[in-house]
Design a protein around this motif. Sequence first.
Motif, mmCIF file in Angstrom:
data_model
loop_
_atom_site.group_PDB
_atom_site.id
_atom_site.type_symbol
_atom_site.label_atom_id
_atom_site.label_comp_id
_atom_site.label_asym_id
_atom_site.label_seq_id
_atom_site.Cartn_x
_atom_site.Cartn_y
_atom_site.Cartn_z
ATOM 1 N N ILE A 198 0.755 -1.313 -0.092
ATOM 2 C CA ILE A 198 0.098 -0.097 0.018
ATOM 3 C C ILE A 198 0.774 1.137 -0.107
ATOM 4 C CG2 ILE A 198 -1.830 1.366 1.152
ATOM 5 C CD1 ILE A 198 -2.689 -1.427 2.373
ATOM 6 N N ALA A 199 2.056 1.253 1.065
ATOM 7 C CA ALA A 199 2.689 2.190 0.829
ATOM 8 C C ALA A 199 3.511 2.618 -0.239
ATOM 9 C CB ALA A 199 3.763 2.345 2.133
ATOM 10 N N GLN A 200 4.002 1.550 -0.958
ATOM 11 C CA GLN A 200 4.678 1.794 -2.250
ATOM 12 C C GLN A 200 3.722 2.289 -3.424
ATOM 13 O OE1 GLN A 200 7.172 -1.615 -3.453
ATOM 14 N NE2 GLN A 200 7.123 -1.032 -5.525
ATOM 15 N N TYR A 201 2.449 1.764 -3.125
ATOM 16 C CA TYR A 201 1.797 2.375 -4.490
ATOM 17 C C TYR A 201 1.382 3.863 -4.109
ATOM 18 C CZ TYR A 201 -2.620 2.787 -7.585
ATOM 19 O OH TYR A 201 -3.340 2.975 -8.675
ATOM 20 N N LEU A 202 1.202 4.052 -2.953
ATOM 21 C CA LEU A 202 0.932 5.572 -2.581
ATOM 22 C C LEU A 202 2.053 6.513 -3.183
ATOM 23 C CD1 LEU A 202 -0.884 5.208 0.787
ATOM 24 C CD2 LEU A 202 -1.880 5.820 -1.454
ATOM 25 N N ILE A 203 3.295 5.998 -2.921
ATOM 26 C CA ILE A 203 4.502 6.651 -3.326
ATOM 27 C C ILE A 203 4.654 6.649 -4.804
ATOM 28 C CG2 ILE A 203 7.002 6.828 -3.176
ATOM 29 C CD1 ILE A 203 6.820 5.547 -0.339
ATOM 30 N N GLU A 204 4.245 5.759 -5.252
ATOM 31 C CA GLU A 204 4.498 5.921 -6.847
ATOM 32 C C GLU A 204 3.362 6.541 -7.616
ATOM 33 O OE1 GLU A 204 4.919 1.878 -7.931
ATOM 34 O OE2 GLU A 204 7.118 1.733 -7.318
ATOM 35 N N HIS A 205 2.315 6.448 -7.020
ATOM 36 C CA HIS A 205 0.936 7.090 -7.698
ATOM 37 C C HIS A 205 0.166 8.229 -6.932
ATOM 38 C CE1 HIS A 205 1.524 3.027 -9.168
ATOM 39 N NE2 HIS A 205 1.318 3.706 -10.254
ATOM 40 N N LEU A 206 0.931 9.022 -6.264
ATOM 41 C CA LEU A 206 0.515 10.016 -5.256
ATOM 42 C C LEU A 206 -0.873 10.953 -5.767
ATOM 43 C CD1 LEU A 206 0.676 11.472 -2.341
ATOM 44 C CD2 LEU A 206 2.177 12.880 -3.408
ATOM 45 N N THR A 207 -0.580 11.619 -6.800
ATOM 46 C CA THR A 207 -1.336 12.478 -7.269
ATOM 47 C C THR A 207 -2.651 11.924 -7.702
ATOM 48 O OG1 THR A 207 -0.307 12.328 -9.486
ATOM 49 C CG2 THR A 207 0.226 14.235 -8.213
ATOM 50 N N GLU A 208 -2.721 10.715 -8.038
ATOM 51 C CA GLU A 208 -4.000 10.026 -8.512
ATOM 52 C C GLU A 208 -4.574 9.292 -7.250
ATOM 53 O OE1 GLU A 208 -5.566 6.027 -10.974
ATOM 54 O OE2 GLU A 208 -3.387 6.594 -10.870
ATOM 55 N N ALA A 209 -3.786 8.524 -6.503
ATOM 56 C CA ALA A 209 -3.937 7.530 -5.164
ATOM 57 C C ALA A 209 -4.738 8.692 -4.129
ATOM 58 C CB ALA A 209 -3.110 6.928 -4.635
ATOM 59 N N ALA A 210 -4.147 9.770 -3.979
ATOM 60 C CA ALA A 210 -4.725 10.525 -2.841
ATOM 61 C C ALA A 210 -6.364 10.894 -3.044
ATOM 62 C CB ALA A 210 -4.038 11.936 -2.948
ATOM 63 N N PHE A 211 -6.991 10.664 -3.868
ATOM 64 C CA PHE A 211 -8.274 10.822 -4.426
ATOM 65 C C PHE A 211 -9.059 9.763 -4.649
ATOM 66 C CE2 PHE A 211 -5.692 14.622 -5.476
ATOM 67 C CZ PHE A 211 -6.209 15.430 -4.912
ATOM 68 N N LEU A 212 -8.412 8.542 -4.197
ATOM 69 C CA LEU A 212 -9.293 7.244 -4.468
ATOM 70 C C LEU A 212 -10.114 7.105 -3.328
ATOM 71 C CD1 LEU A 212 -6.688 5.057 -6.150
ATOM 72 C CD2 LEU A 212 -8.394 6.034 -7.127
ATOM 73 N N ILE A 237 -11.723 4.173 -0.638
ATOM 74 C CA ILE A 237 -10.945 3.066 0.208
ATOM 75 C C ILE A 237 -11.110 1.945 -0.802
ATOM 76 C CG2 ILE A 237 -12.969 2.423 1.663
ATOM 77 C CD1 ILE A 237 -10.897 1.789 3.751
ATOM 78 N N THR A 238 -12.319 1.787 -1.301
ATOM 79 C CA THR A 238 -12.782 0.477 -2.258
ATOM 80 C C THR A 238 -11.735 0.653 -3.368
ATOM 81 O OG1 THR A 238 -15.082 0.579 -1.349
ATOM 82 C CG2 THR A 238 -14.488 -0.686 -3.516
ATOM 83 N N ASP A 239 -11.530 1.908 -4.141
ATOM 84 C CA ASP A 239 -10.693 1.814 -5.304
ATOM 85 C C ASP A 239 -9.246 1.491 -4.698
ATOM 86 O OD1 ASP A 239 -12.760 2.307 -6.774
ATOM 87 O OD2 ASP A 239 -12.650 4.376 -6.877
ATOM 88 N N LEU A 240 -8.707 2.263 -3.904
ATOM 89 C CA LEU A 240 -7.421 1.942 -3.354
ATOM 90 C C LEU A 240 -7.052 0.470 -2.981
ATOM 91 C CD1 LEU A 240 -4.569 2.968 -2.706
ATOM 92 C CD2 LEU A 240 -5.410 3.469 -0.314
ATOM 93 N N ALA A 241 -7.908 -0.122 -2.414
ATOM 94 C CA ALA A 241 -7.950 -1.566 -2.117
ATOM 95 C C ALA A 241 -7.806 -2.493 -3.329
ATOM 96 C CB ALA A 241 -8.999 -2.018 -1.350
ATOM 97 N N GLU A 242 -8.784 -1.982 -4.246
ATOM 98 C CA GLU A 242 -8.704 -2.720 -5.436
ATOM 99 C C GLU A 242 -7.537 -2.474 -6.259
ATOM 100 O OE1 GLU A 242 -11.296 -2.950 -9.546
ATOM 101 O OE2 GLU A 242 -12.143 -2.180 -7.757
ATOM 102 N N ARG A 243 -6.859 -1.507 -6.286
ATOM 103 C CA ARG A 243 -5.533 -1.110 -7.154
ATOM 104 C C ARG A 243 -4.429 -2.057 -6.516
ATOM 105 N NH1 ARG A 243 -6.322 4.027 -9.993
ATOM 106 N NH2 ARG A 243 -8.423 4.046 -10.589
ATOM 107 N N VAL A 244 -4.595 -1.983 -5.339
ATOM 108 C CA VAL A 244 -3.180 -2.493 -4.553
ATOM 109 C C VAL A 244 -3.366 -4.145 -4.456
ATOM 110 C CG1 VAL A 244 -1.764 -2.588 -2.482
ATOM 111 C CG2 VAL A 244 -3.056 -0.336 -3.162
#
Length: 305
Positions: free
Chosen positions: A47-61, A63-70
Motif C-alpha cells: 500500500i505504501a509503495q503504491y501511494l508513493i508511486e501514484h500519489l497524485t492519483e491515489a490521494a483521491f481514491l 478506500i474501495t478503489d485503493l484496495a482494488e488497485r493494490v
Amino acid sequence: MPSPQQTRAQASAITSGRADQGTEVSPTSQLRTLFDRPRLSPGQRRIAQYLIEHLTEAAFLSITDLAERVGVSQPSVTRFASAVGFSGYPALREKLQTIALGALPGGPAEENRGNELQAAVDAEIENLENLRRDFADPGRVIEIGRTLAASVPLTVLGLRISVSLAEYFGYAARRIHPDVRVVTRGGSVAYDALLQSREAGGSWVLAFSMPRHAQETLTAVRVARGAGLKVALITDLALGPLADEADVAFATGTGSRLVFDSYAAAGVMGAALLQAMTDADPERTQARLDEYEQVADQHQFFLRD
C-alpha cells in the motif's frame, strides 16, 4: 595543469548544515517519512509503495478503489492508516491530498506536454528536483561518505540491471580510494568477495538495487551483514526488505516512462557520495589524483581535447 576531476575535488566540496526552515521538502520524502514504520506487514508495504508511486492519483481514491488497485482488502487499508498514525483512512487521505496538491506542477496544459520521450525527460527532471530537495540537508551524505572512505577495502555491489551503476561508482572511486572491489556477479562469487573483503579489514559495502530488484541482491546484503559488514544502499524506495536489511538507504526515483528504466537521480546520488568521499580525506584524494594523472600522461590514456 590540473585535470577536471582535480579541479572539482578542490572547488566543489559539500558544505554541511541544514538550509533554512523554509526549504521545500519533496512529496516523495514526505511520504517516506510518513510511512517509515518498522512493523509494517508486506501488504501494508505494498500500500505504501503504491501511494508513493501514484500519489497524485491515489490521494483521491476511495478506500474501495485503493484496495482494488493494490490488491488488498478494505480492512487492510484501514489497518495501514492506523499503523502509520491516523485515526482511519479518511484522515490519511486528507493528508495525502494536502501533499498531492502541493506536488502538482503549474506547468503547461496536458496537450502541450510533448511526446513520450519528452515525458520521460520530464519524469527524470522531477526525480532530480526531489533529490535536490533531499540534499537541502547533506549531513547524512557527508557522514556516509566519510565511512565509505575509511573502509579499506570498500566493496561496491550491483547485480543484474544495477551492474552499470556499481561499475561507474567503482571506476571513479578507484581514483580516490586505495582498495575498491566491485562485485557484479551473484551467488557464491558474491559471497566469496564479501567474506574476503571483511577478512581484509573492510567495514562497509555500498550496494545498488534498481527495479526489478534481484533476490540475489537481498541474499548478498544479508551475507554481508552476517559477516559483520555494514551496508549503504542506493535504491528506488526506502520501503521493503532490501531497505530493511541495509544500515542506511538512499532512495531516489527512477525514470519508468520508457521500456527500460533510466537512473539519472541514482547516478547523481552516487556522484554525491563520491564527492563526500573526496572531501573526507582531501590529502589522500589529491595524492591519488596526482599519481593517476602522471600515469595517464605517461601512457597517453586520453585524447587531448
